[in-house]
Design an enzyme around this catalytic site. Sequence first.
Site, PDB file in Angstrom:
ATOM      1  N   GLU A   9      21.580  24.459  49.516  1.00 38.53           N
ATOM      2  CA  GLU A   9      20.254  24.102  48.993  1.00 38.53           C
ATOM      3  C   GLU A   9      20.150  24.240  47.480  1.00 38.53           C
ATOM      4  OE1 GLU A   9      17.540  25.374  52.831  1.00 38.53           O
ATOM      5  OE2 GLU A   9      18.110  26.947  51.447  1.00 38.53           O
TER       6      GLU A   9
HETATM    7  C1  TNX Z   1      17.968  27.642  55.238  1.00 44.96           C
HETATM    8  S1  TNX Z   1      20.651  27.805  56.153  1.00 44.96           S
HETATM    9  C2  TNX Z   1      18.618  28.480  54.358  1.00 44.96           C
HETATM   10  C3  TNX Z   1      18.036  29.771  54.038  1.00 44.96           C
HETATM   11  C4  TNX Z   1      16.763  30.013  54.772  1.00 44.96           C
HETATM   12  C5  TNX Z   1      16.885  29.487  56.171  1.00 44.96           C
HETATM   13  C6  TNX Z   1      15.720  29.790  57.027  1.00 44.96           C
HETATM   14  C7  TNX Z   1      20.905  28.069  54.673  1.00 44.96           C
HETATM   15  C8  TNX Z   1      22.281  28.072  54.262  1.00 44.96           C
HETATM   16  N1  TNX Z   1      19.856  28.253  53.855  1.00 44.96           N
HETATM   17  O1  TNX Z   1      17.840  29.874  52.648  1.00 44.96           O
HETATM   18  O2  TNX Z   1      16.507  31.377  54.780  1.00 44.96           O
HETATM   19  O3  TNX Z   1      17.065  28.113  56.110  1.00 44.96           O
HETATM   20  O4  TNX Z   1      15.956  29.433  58.346  1.00 44.96           O
END
Ligand code: TNX
Length: 559
Positions: free
Chosen positions: A365
Amino acid sequence: MVTVRSHRRTAGDPVERDRLVTQHRTLPRLFGSLLLVVAAGFAGIGAASAPGGGAPARAETPRPLGQLVPVPAEVAPGGSPYAITPSTRIRVADGTREVREIGAYLAGLLRPSTGYALPVTDRDGRDGIRLELGDDDPGLGAEGYRLRSAKGAVTITAREPAGLFHGVQTLRQLLPDRVERNSRQEGPWQIAGGTVTDSPRYAYRSAMLDVSRHFFSVAEVKRYIDQLALYKLNKLHLHLSDDQGWRIAIDSWPRLATYGGSTEVGGGPGGYYTKSDYQEIVRYAASRYLEVVPEIDLPGHTNAALASYAELNCDGIAPPLYTGTTVGFSSLCVPKDVTYDFVDDVVRELAALTPGKYLHIGGDEAHSTSHEDFVAFMEKAQAVVGKYGKTVMGWHQLTGAKPVEGAVAQYWGYDRTGAAERQQVVDAAKNGTKLILSPADRSYLDMKYTKDTKLGLSWAGLVEVQRSYDWNPATYLEGAPEGSVLGVEAPLWTETLTDSAEIEQMAFPRLPGVAELGWSPAATHDWETYKVRLAAQGPRLTALGIDFYRSPQVPWAGQ
Ligand code: TNX
């Protein structure tokens, strides 16, 4: 050939079903399937017959040898049960420090509830609970074990201490649930007769705990470690930094922890691990045969670091600390040199604290980092990990950059993940990148079970117990070569979770299912029999003080 009575005592799990089928392959098919129905019908009885404490001891039938989670690779029930008594000794004849420590750990598990002395001795003998290194069956590998239970002794053999430790978890699960209680309980303490021969499907079986969104104390992490060990997981991935908090002391950048760790989601006090706290976690995990995989999430998810040191920001201005739950708004400043001094220092100090092989650098992300910058950054960050002798792990977005040789990508996509993104991961796997699977719509322990679940999130959908169990890590990512999958992980993000009770509500009973996917042979995979074995874990979890989600999909007996 085993007796009909032993058939009834099998848990109805597929391994035992297979054995029954094998043992009866000369019988007509119809009769064979009737037997299976009988076996399945009796599957719950072992669990239901365990008294809550005061019931007359003599009436108890030992738990069927295959009634375990994860289900073992091979179970051959038969012969008299073994019973632990006041004069039982735990024999570690081989006497290495590790074996003695496993003996002491087992004694620590059994003494409070049995009330027996259970001395650990290195004097050899044919009786008692015997832990022995030196099984020469190469099929057992580094983590496998064999457990033989008969009238005079229960003997666990393995090639490596890790195998003995997993065998101890099997022994523990074969004892009545009340063995898990902290106060003295009535016997008998029987273990069904027969042999369990067992080794894992995958070498990498992990759980992740996000200690950034909410901070969890060393004691809370240890409690979780103990729960992971019960289900034979062997990795604890700690998500040590994110926008909301930096949780590990770094001497060369002290404000990361003292300021960047001073809050959490919702504005609570946060916290961080001193180096000695962290080493205590690593040591405790190692004593449960879990390797800690630390993660510093880069280059996004870095607000806590950016708030702590203005110079890490492209504009030189530190943003405020963040206590919300939005993702994707922060990024390290990719063009600045100081960014790499920071990465080098953090990775060097963290690597020095980490005996394990892996260091996870996040990479998910990074919506506020341009693609070009992301690729450039990941290239440099991976080199730093290699420089300090660790193997790179990253979330699967790493495959959108250039994964170094030997890198491991953690797939967290879900049913709505785009084909192009999946393909990128598959292509990387074809080029040699290894994969850990933690699909968000299956293994994310922070997803709500149903729309009525109070805790958790639902962006990847609702994940009831069956959904979290019913998938195959080998085929989940279509096109990924066989052998590219190192294993599985169950991540627990903690935006909505603040303490052990809340962790446990979300982890149980889904965590044992992911553990079984990681451990048990693919051929044993079957929801109908799994759910019966899972139901039998209910009273054990209760005895451990774990308040789990009573999913209506699972036939919990009398709870
Ligand atoms: C996605 S999965 C994220 C996290 C969040 C999560 C909540 C991932 C690698 N990153 O930053 O906490 O969703 O479900």
